[in-house]
Design an enzyme around this catalytic site. Structure first.
Site, PDB file in Angstrom:
ATOM      1  N   LEU A  73     -10.764  54.235  -5.998  1.00 55.90           N
ATOM      2  CA  LEU A  73     -10.152  53.472  -7.088  1.00 55.90           C
ATOM      3  C   LEU A  73     -10.191  54.267  -8.378  1.00 55.90           C
ATOM      4  O   LEU A  73     -11.127  55.020  -8.623  1.00 55.90           O
ATOM      5  CB  LEU A  73     -10.941  52.170  -7.315  1.00 55.90           C
ATOM      6  CG  LEU A  73     -10.887  51.122  -6.206  1.00 55.90           C
ATOM      7  CD1 LEU A  73     -11.967  50.078  -6.420  1.00 55.90           C
ATOM      8  CD2 LEU A  73      -9.515  50.473  -6.180  1.00 55.90           C
ATOM      9  N   CYS A 115     -46.565  62.833 -39.511  1.00 56.05           N
ATOM     10  CA  CYS A 115     -46.669  63.144 -40.925  1.00 56.05           C
ATOM     11  C   CYS A 115     -47.905  62.389 -41.416  1.00 56.05           C
ATOM     12  O   CYS A 115     -47.975  61.176 -41.277  1.00 56.05           O
ATOM     13  CB  CYS A 115     -45.419  62.679 -41.662  1.00 56.05           C
ATOM     14  SG  CYS A 115     -45.618  62.824 -43.439  1.00 56.05           S
ATOM     15  N   CYS A 175     -43.228  68.108 -42.821  1.00 57.77           N
ATOM     16  CA  CYS A 175     -42.439  66.880 -42.713  1.00 57.77           C
ATOM     17  C   CYS A 175     -41.103  67.068 -43.424  1.00 57.77           C
ATOM     18  O   CYS A 175     -41.072  67.494 -44.580  1.00 57.77           O
ATOM     19  CB  CYS A 175     -43.213  65.716 -43.326  1.00 57.77           C
ATOM     20  SG  CYS A 175     -42.200  64.234 -43.471  1.00 57.77           S
ATOM     21  N   GLU A 189     -13.311  41.106  -8.094  1.00 59.72           N
ATOM     22  CA  GLU A 189     -14.449  41.222  -7.177  1.00 59.72           C
ATOM     23  C   GLU A 189     -15.510  42.110  -7.796  1.00 59.72           C
ATOM     24  O   GLU A 189     -15.181  43.145  -8.353  1.00 59.72           O
ATOM     25  CB  GLU A 189     -13.978  41.865  -5.854  1.00 59.72           C
ATOM     26  CG  GLU A 189     -12.810  41.144  -5.209  1.00 59.72           C
ATOM     27  CD  GLU A 189     -12.119  42.005  -4.140  1.00 59.72           C
ATOM     28  OE1 GLU A 189     -12.727  42.982  -3.661  1.00 59.72           O
ATOM     29  OE2 GLU A 189     -10.962  41.701  -3.818  1.00 59.72           O
ATOM     30  N   TYR A 238     -34.222  28.437  14.863  1.00 60.53           N
ATOM     31  CA  TYR A 238     -33.371  29.592  15.146  1.00 60.53           C
ATOM     32  C   TYR A 238     -34.076  30.540  16.124  1.00 60.53           C
ATOM     33  O   TYR A 238     -33.506  30.976  17.126  1.00 60.53           O
ATOM     34  CB  TYR A 238     -33.030  30.306  13.837  1.00 60.53           C
ATOM     35  CG  TYR A 238     -32.175  31.539  14.001  1.00 60.53           C
ATOM     36  CD1 TYR A 238     -30.778  31.449  14.022  1.00 60.53           C
ATOM     37  CD2 TYR A 238     -32.753  32.801  14.140  1.00 60.53           C
ATOM     38  CE1 TYR A 238     -29.984  32.574  14.170  1.00 60.53           C
ATOM     39  CE2 TYR A 238     -31.969  33.943  14.289  1.00 60.53           C
ATOM     40  CZ  TYR A 238     -30.590  33.823  14.299  1.00 60.53           C
ATOM     41  OH  TYR A 238     -29.812  34.944  14.443  1.00 60.53           O
ATOM     42  N   ASP A 239     -35.354  30.807  15.797  1.00 65.38           N
ATOM     43  CA  ASP A 239     -36.134  31.704  16.657  1.00 65.38           C
ATOM     44  C   ASP A 239     -36.218  31.163  18.082  1.00 65.38           C
ATOM     45  O   ASP A 239     -36.161  31.922  19.056  1.00 65.38           O
ATOM     46  CB  ASP A 239     -37.554  31.902  16.094  1.00 65.38           C
ATOM     47  CG  ASP A 239     -37.531  32.700  14.801  1.00 65.38           C
ATOM     48  OD1 ASP A 239     -36.485  33.334  14.514  1.00 65.38           O
ATOM     49  OD2 ASP A 239     -38.552  32.683  14.076  1.00 65.38           O
TER      50      ASP A 239
HETATM   51  S1  IVH Z   1     -11.402  48.246  -2.750  1.00 66.81           S
HETATM   52  C1  IVH Z   1      -7.860  50.684  -2.084  1.00 66.81           C
HETATM   53  N1  IVH Z   1     -13.217  46.473  -3.435  1.00 66.81           N
HETATM   54  O1  IVH Z   1     -15.576  51.305  -4.450  1.00 66.81           O
HETATM   55  C2  IVH Z   1      -9.058  49.880  -2.380  1.00 66.81           C
HETATM   56  N2  IVH Z   1     -13.871  48.753  -3.220  1.00 66.81           N
HETATM   57  O2  IVH Z   1     -13.804  53.597  -5.546  1.00 66.81           O
HETATM   58  C3  IVH Z   1     -10.308  50.659  -2.298  1.00 66.81           C
HETATM   59  N3  IVH Z   1     -16.234  49.152  -3.663  1.00 66.81           N
HETATM   60  O3  IVH Z   1     -14.977  53.253  -1.651  1.00 66.81           O
HETATM   61  C4  IVH Z   1     -11.539  49.920  -2.297  1.00 66.81           C
HETATM   62  N4  IVH Z   1     -16.778  47.058  -4.055  1.00 66.81           N
HETATM   63  O4  IVH Z   1     -17.081  51.829  -1.710  1.00 66.81           O
HETATM   64  C5  IVH Z   1     -12.963  47.777  -3.185  1.00 66.81           C
HETATM   65  N5  IVH Z   1     -14.694  44.820  -3.988  1.00 66.81           N
HETATM   66  C6  IVH Z   1     -14.456  46.102  -3.738  1.00 66.81           C
HETATM   67  C7  IVH Z   1     -15.457  47.089  -3.797  1.00 66.81           C
HETATM   68  C8  IVH Z   1     -15.113  48.417  -3.536  1.00 66.81           C
HETATM   69  C9  IVH Z   1     -17.216  48.302  -3.975  1.00 66.81           C
HETATM   70  C10 IVH Z   1     -16.375  50.620  -3.529  1.00 66.81           C
HETATM   71  C11 IVH Z   1     -15.967  51.132  -2.188  1.00 66.81           C
HETATM   72  C12 IVH Z   1     -14.868  52.112  -2.428  1.00 66.81           C
HETATM   73  C13 IVH Z   1     -15.048  52.449  -3.857  1.00 66.81           C
HETATM   74  C14 IVH Z   1     -13.694  52.766  -4.481  1.00 66.81           C
END
Ligand code: IVH
Length: 673
Positions: free
Chosen positions: A85, A430, A412, A116, A38-39
């Site tokens: 969220l 104690c 105590c 996720e 790669y390098d």
């Molecule tokens: S979705 C509308 N997916 O969590 C959807 N957020 O509180 C908004 N984050 O600001 C985000 N992993 O920094 C989403 N798999 C993931 C995430 C994720 C981390 C963080 C992100 C966001 C915050 C939301």
């Protein structure tokens, strides 16, 4: 001098190859060439670009570092707001989220979700025009962020140009992802900084945030940052149907996506996967603080829409709410196995990470002074991971002047001995070596099977409860709360509830059990039975004189004296009072002598029994109210005839006394199967 066509061709080829190997390395995590190879490709490209600078384009893999420091970050808008969220902590809340969605969409079949890991880093947006990375920004307030393009360019796993392996590259793509620092890289960075005498970062998240917001991209380039992408903003020239398809396609474009993403149908599977992630969390080389659940179908997402700050179609199922605020009601002392006396904060119950807590160790007097924690203070409490709750600090702004500083008691709380502290040590002890073991033994005896019979409360749990300062004497058992148990190692919702139920059940007991449980010297199970049978009520036992006690068959002067003295002791009277106040009820002893099945019947055994030893059989008869005689006489009611009977059988026949077989005997005593 124009660039020769074969050189142009070679440069193009080298860039494609390098981009492809980046993808193999960062996205697929399966390189097909060695680092040296790669390098060598990079070196060749660099040399050609040096010779023909006019061929350099911003998306060339050689162009990650090099932008000059800026004095300020430009503000850039997010065309699609970067929302946050809603949080949830318990399976119930997650089921509620699922029901809400079904109600909203008016459907009753299981919903498909993508799951996720929720990365604990900072959100960024990457903009690609015709496949070329042109702009990168922080989340900011969700509507406007800071232009950190030159810093993001230095992150090796962010492609400067999208790949078009199986799918065409869109004319515009806004990608959202989380920039983070891997745990081991974070440790190394802090180590380096320590060695250089520089301040260290508190956690990987802070390290990542600090690194990305550097005005000089060279500094960012020196920090080991990484990215996982999880979503999109605007897209032109491509369309998706599901979140899952988005994630898969991002990978094909060479963007890094967390390998632990999953697609499930039905909320219960999401809940199980969350448990799985929680379990493997410590082994991951990056920090996650939960799992994001998203409705997979984009059309359904659309129908669900968003609220002011967060979408209705997604939720963050967090592992722990790291901290909360509550008030300290009192500071008490707990005595440990080694005699260490520890102050414990008793707090208004508060939920931290889905668990209600009401107490936290304050370690020692000095710690309380150092943190300036006072009784009545509002405090921040934390519970990181499975670790025990901790008082972080008092909120001095909320003081009213009524808060009381903690004064370390001199004696105590269990045995009353004067506490001692060795010079240079922080902990009071104690000095009485019997203090903890004696208390632990006393309580373990009280709850044992022949005594109050509290199931699930063995000596080990008793010790745990004492050490945590939850119980300091027997009556405290009846004031244990669920949150107390949940703060102990090895307790979960169900086991805690089971123990509370067992404690509750033990409140209804019998006089012999209760008398035995008190642990009066010389009062074993048999003596307790005798006392109960004779006096019938606890009150009568408590009032009995030595003479009355001695008059009972089976109770001698020493035992009588011990019992008498025990009930004269103020501490013991207080104990009984507290137990009764806690709701212990004692079943009345039947005043009418209950007739036992063998009451008034006498037995003689001859020959050997098959099912039990002679001694056992005798015990059995006695326990059922009968008598056992050694010789047959005219008052004998039954002669039990075993194998190889002796002369007693003849005698029985002579006297016309009823003989029974072993089987008949077993039937009589209720032992026959
Ligand atoms: S979705 C509308 N997916 O969590 C959807 N957020 O509180 C908004 N984050 O600001 C985000 N992993 O920094 C989403 N798999 C993931 C995430 C994720 C981390 C963080 C992100 C966001 C915050 C939301």
């Amino acid at each position: 001098m124009p660039v020769p066509p074969d050189v142009l061709e070679r440069i193009k080829k080298l860039r494609e190859e390098i981009n492809y190997h980046n993808y193999r390395y960062y996205v697929l995590d399966s390189p097909v060439i060695s680092d040296e190879e790669y390098d060598a490709l990079m070196q060749e490209l660099k040399e050609l670009e040096e010779k023909y600078p006019e061929t350099i384009t911003p998306d060339s893999p050689t162009q990650r570092v090099g932008a000059p420091p800026s004095d300020k970050f430009r503000t850039v808008p997010h065309h699609v707001p970067m929302l946050s969220l809603d949080d949830a902590f318990t399976p119930e809340e997650i089921r509620e989220f699922d029901s809400r969605i079904k109600r909203f969409l008016n459907i009753d079949h299981d919903i498909e979700y993508t799951l996720e890991p929720k990365m604990d880093g900072l959100a960024v947006e990457l903009v690609y025009e015709n496949g070329v990375f042109v702009l990168g920004s922080t989340r900011g307030d969700g509507y406007n962020g800071e232009d950190v393009t030159n810093n993001l360019r230095t992150i090796p796993s962010i492609p400067l140009r999208l790949l078009s392996l199986d799918v065409p590259v869109p004319s515009l793509l806004e990608v959202r992802g989380e920039v983070y620092m891997e745990k081991d890289a974070f440790e190394r960075l802090n180590q380096e900084r320590r060695e250089k005498g520089l301040p260290t970062f508190a956690n990987p998240r802070n390290a990542a945030a600090g690194s990305l917001r550097q005005l000089d991209p060279k500094v960012t380039a020196s920090r080991p940052l990484n990215i996982f992408c999880y979503g999109i903003g605007r897209v032109e020239g491509y369309s998706f149907k599901t979140q899952w398809e988005i994630l898969q396609t991002l990978k094909k474009w060479g963007l890094r996506v967390n390998p632990l993403i999953k697609k499930v149908t039905g909320i219960e599977k999401a809940i199980s996967y969350h448990e799985h992630l929680a379990k493997i969390r410590p082994e991951l080389n990056y920090e996650i603080d939960g799992m994001v659940i998203k409705v997979n179908d984009l059309e359904l997402q659309d129908r669900l829409g968003t609220k002011a700050k967060s979408p209705r179609w997604a939720i963050a199922y967090k592992f722990e709410a790291p901290q909360n605020i509550t008030r300290i009601k009192d500071i008490i002392l707990s005595v440990g196995r080694t005699g260490a006396v520890t102050p414990v904060a008793i707090m208004e119950p508060v939920k931290v990470g889905g668990v209600t807590i009401s107490r936290a160790t304050l370690h020692n007097e000095e710690e309380i002074k150092r943190k300036d924690i006072r009784i009545g203070d509002w405090v921040i409490v934390r519970r990181a991971g499975d670790v025990i709750p901790e008082v972080v600090k008092p909120l001095k702004e909320r003081r009213t002047g009524k808060e009381k500083p903690f004064v370390m008691p001199k004696y105590c709380p269990v045995c009353g001995s004067a506490l001692v502290k060795k010079p240079g040590e922080a902990i009071y002890r104690c000095p009485n070596p019997d203090c903890f073991p004696r208390l632990a033994k006393r309580i373990a005896h009280f709850v044992s099977k022949p005594a109050m019979d509290i199931e699930g409360l063995g000596p080990k749990v008793v010790e745990q409860l004492i050490t945590a300062g939850i119980i300091r004497d027997i009556p405290d058992l009846y004031h244990i709360k669920k949150e107390d148990l949940l703060s102990l190692e090895g307790f979960a919702e169900k086991s805690a509830q089971n123990l509370l139920d067992a404690i509750e059940k033990s409140k209804h007991t019998t006089l012999p059990r209760f008398l035995f449980a008190l642990g009066i010297r010389h009062v074993g199970e048999v003596t307790a039975q005798l006392l109960a049978k004779h006096f019938k009520t606890l009150d009568a036992v408590m009032k009995a004189s030595v003479q009355e006690l001695e008059a009972i068959q089976g109770i001698g002067p020493e035992v009588a004296n011990s019992i008498y003295q025990w009930f004269r002791d103020e501490k013991n009277k207080e104990l009984i009072k507290k137990l009764l106040e806690a709701g212990i009820t004692i079943e009345p002893v039947e005043t009418e002598e209950k007739t036992l099945p063998l009451e008034g019947k006498s037995f003689v055994f001859t020959g050997s029994l098959k099912s039990m030893k002679r001694a056992e059989a005798k015990k059995l008869v006695v326990s059922l109210g009968g008598q056992v005689q050694s010789t047959v006489g005219k008052h004998t009611d039954f002669v039990v005839v075993g194998e190889n009977p002796g002369s007693k059988l003849q005698k029985a026949k002579q006297l016309g006394i009823k003989t029974i077989t072993e089987e008949e005997f077993l039937e009589m005593v209720g032992k026959k199967k």
